[in-house]
Design an enzyme around this catalytic site. Structure first.
Site, PDB file in Angstrom:
ATOM      1  NE  ARG A 110      -3.949   0.400   1.873  1.00 46.37           N
ATOM      2  CZ  ARG A 110      -5.183   0.428   2.362  1.00 46.37           C
ATOM      3  NH1 ARG A 110      -5.455   1.172   3.429  1.00 46.37           N
ATOM      4  NH2 ARG A 110      -6.145  -0.263   1.804  1.00 46.37           N
ATOM      5  CG  HIS A 137      -8.343  -0.081  -3.185  1.00 52.14           C
ATOM      6  ND1 HIS A 137      -7.576  -1.186  -2.859  1.00 52.14           N
ATOM      7  CD2 HIS A 137      -9.042   0.244  -2.057  1.00 52.14           C
ATOM      8  CE1 HIS A 137      -7.798  -1.501  -1.584  1.00 52.14           C
ATOM      9  NE2 HIS A 137      -8.675  -0.660  -1.088  1.00 52.14           N
ATOM     10  CD  GLN A 140     -13.176  -1.831  -1.451  1.00 51.88           C
ATOM     11  OE1 GLN A 140     -12.419  -1.864  -0.500  1.00 51.88           O
ATOM     12  NE2 GLN A 140     -14.423  -2.273  -1.372  1.00 51.88           N
ATOM     13  CG  ASP A 233     -13.572   6.263  -1.184  1.00 54.10           C
ATOM     14  OD1 ASP A 233     -13.544   6.152   0.061  1.00 54.10           O
ATOM     15  OD2 ASP A 233     -12.553   6.116  -1.892  1.00 54.10           O
ATOM     16  CB  CYS A 273     -14.263   1.189  -0.395  1.00 54.38           C
ATOM     17  SG  CYS A 273     -13.861   2.914  -0.090  1.00 54.38           S
ATOM     18  NE  ARG A 301     -10.828  -5.594  -0.213  1.00 51.15           N
ATOM     19  CZ  ARG A 301     -10.010  -4.608   0.172  1.00 51.15           C
ATOM     20  NH1 ARG A 301     -10.503  -3.485   0.648  1.00 51.15           N
ATOM     21  NH2 ARG A 301      -8.697  -4.714   0.030  1.00 51.15           N
TER      22      ARG A 301
HETATM   23  N1  NVA Z   1     -10.058   6.545  -1.355  1.00 46.60           N
HETATM   24  C1  NVA Z   1      -9.753   6.081  -0.013  1.00 46.60           C
HETATM   25  C2  NVA Z   1      -9.961   4.617   0.074  1.00 46.60           C
HETATM   26  C3  NVA Z   1      -9.678   4.003   1.416  1.00 46.60           C
HETATM   27  C4  NVA Z   1      -9.887   2.532   1.428  1.00 46.60           C
HETATM   28  C5  NVA Z   1      -8.328   6.465   0.342  1.00 46.60           C
HETATM   29  O1  NVA Z   1      -7.450   6.304  -0.510  1.00 46.60           O
HETATM   30  O2  NVA Z   1      -8.092   6.916   1.452  1.00 46.60           O
HETATM   31  N1   CP Z   2     -11.534  -0.457   1.933  1.00 47.56           N
HETATM   32  C1   CP Z   2     -10.250  -0.519   2.362  1.00 47.56           C
HETATM   33  O1   CP Z   2      -9.290  -0.722   1.609  1.00 47.56           O
HETATM   34  O2   CP Z   2     -10.125  -0.375   3.702  1.00 47.56           O
HETATM   35  P1   CP Z   2      -8.776  -0.300   4.526  1.00 47.56           P
HETATM   36  O3   CP Z   2      -8.167   1.046   4.302  1.00 47.56           O
HETATM   37  O4   CP Z   2      -9.233  -0.502   5.958  1.00 47.56           O
HETATM   38  O5   CP Z   2      -7.851  -1.392   4.079  1.00 47.56           O
END
Ligand code: NVA
Ligand code: CP
Length: 314
Positions: A110, A137, A140, A233, A273, A301
């Protein structure tokens, strides 16, 4: 369940996967989920292999679902944030990943910048899995498609309205998977937050093949009318905190509330998500309503992570 013949490679974005491959991941996810509910949670499919997780940002669902998925497939798991590795002291990604490739069987990362994953993929000799970047992502999107399949009893030809930040990783990944599966993905939000032109170009050939399309609109009523899914989101994704105030101001009109769900029509389910910011992109009553499928979506997931690991590594 057949896991043979799936091309072993990285998963940075589903742009690199065909519609057939996406469907295969989803079918295997369903089979693994059925097994799970019949009491078979642990399998020896990847016994003795190791998955390494490197997370530059916090995570609940992605980290834990990947860890449990790997463990239930018989794998070992190592988690680290970059600061506990020499990466934090400036060792280049390309050096780190060449070394790790000699120890582990896959790396899920990540990252703040998608380019970091691209560098890992260029130098790593084991599959690199995107556990969220600023641009995509994919894990997801797979769980989202599985959830839609379960609730709508079909996975092709879905109409989905995404409200808010249409260029965020989650929206962009819905556009990609939708273009493979013949969806109409409507991005509903201020023009400033529409997906970049490059992404729209990248999905054109898949859209032509699948019969899907992308609608970009600032008009909420038009955007949500008669859709199968209303999706949103957070307005302030991780890494965009400096823009928080202006994003909250500019996206306010696109909050998913009961009025939006009414405009969408009686058959629309609500998806997110997670994590959600109640009172910003979605109201408490929508998130907690009968039409919200967010908990099933989060559960999926796990099943989709298992399918991805099984197919890429077995
Ligand atoms: N768009 C959000 C998704 C979190 C799972 C982020 O990148 O923070
Ligand atoms: N939806 C998602 O990726 O959540 P997290 O940030 O908790 O992994």
């Amino acid at each position: 369940m057949s896991l043979r013949g799936f091309k072993r490679r990285h998963l940075l974005t589903l742009l690199d996967y065909s519609s057939e491959e996406v469907l295969r991941i989803l079918r295997v996810s369903r089979e693994l989920k059925d097994l799970y509910y019949s009491g078979v949670r642990t399998l020896d499919i990847l016994k003795g292999r190791t998955l390494m997780l490197i997370f530059e940002k916090p995570s609940t669902r992605t980290r834990v679902s990947l860890e449990i998925a790997a463990l239930e497939l018989g794998m070992n798991v190592i988690y680290s944030n970059p600061n506990e590795l020499q990466l934090g002291r400036g060792e280049p990604i390309k050096d780190t990943i060449r070394v790790l490739s000699r120890y582990v069987d896959a790396v899920a990362a990540r990252v703040f910048k998608h380019e970091s994953l691209e560098e890992m993929a260029r130098y790593g000799s084991v599959p690199i899995i995107n556990a969220l970047s600023d641009r995509y992502h994919p894990l997801q999107a797979l769980a989202d498609a599985l959830t839609i399949w379960e609730f709508k009893e079909r996975v092709r030809g879905i109409k989905l309205a995404f409200l808010g930040d249409g260029n965020c990783n989650v929206a962009r990944s819905l556009i990609v998977i939708g273009s493979k599966l013949g969806w109409e993905v409507r991005i509903v939000g201020p023009r400033k937050y529409w997906p970049d032109q490059k992404l729209i170009e990248d999905v054109q050939s898949d859209l032509r093949r699948s019969g899907g399309n992308i609608v970009l609109t600032e008009d909420v009523e038009h955007g949500v009318k008669n859709v199968d899914v209303v999706y949103t989101d957070v307005w302030v994704s991780m890494g965009f905190e400096a823009e928080a105030e202006e994003r909250i101001r500019e996206l306010r009109r696109y909050q998913v509330n009961m009025e939006i769900m009414r405009l969408a029509g009686p058959d629309a389910v609500f998806m997110h998500c997670l994590p959600a910011k109640r009172g910003q992109e979605v109201t408490e009553d929508v998130l907690e309503s009968e039409r919200s499928v967010v908990w099933e979506q989060a559960e999926n997931r796990l099943h989709t992570a298992k399918a991805v690991l099984s197919l890429l590594l077995s």
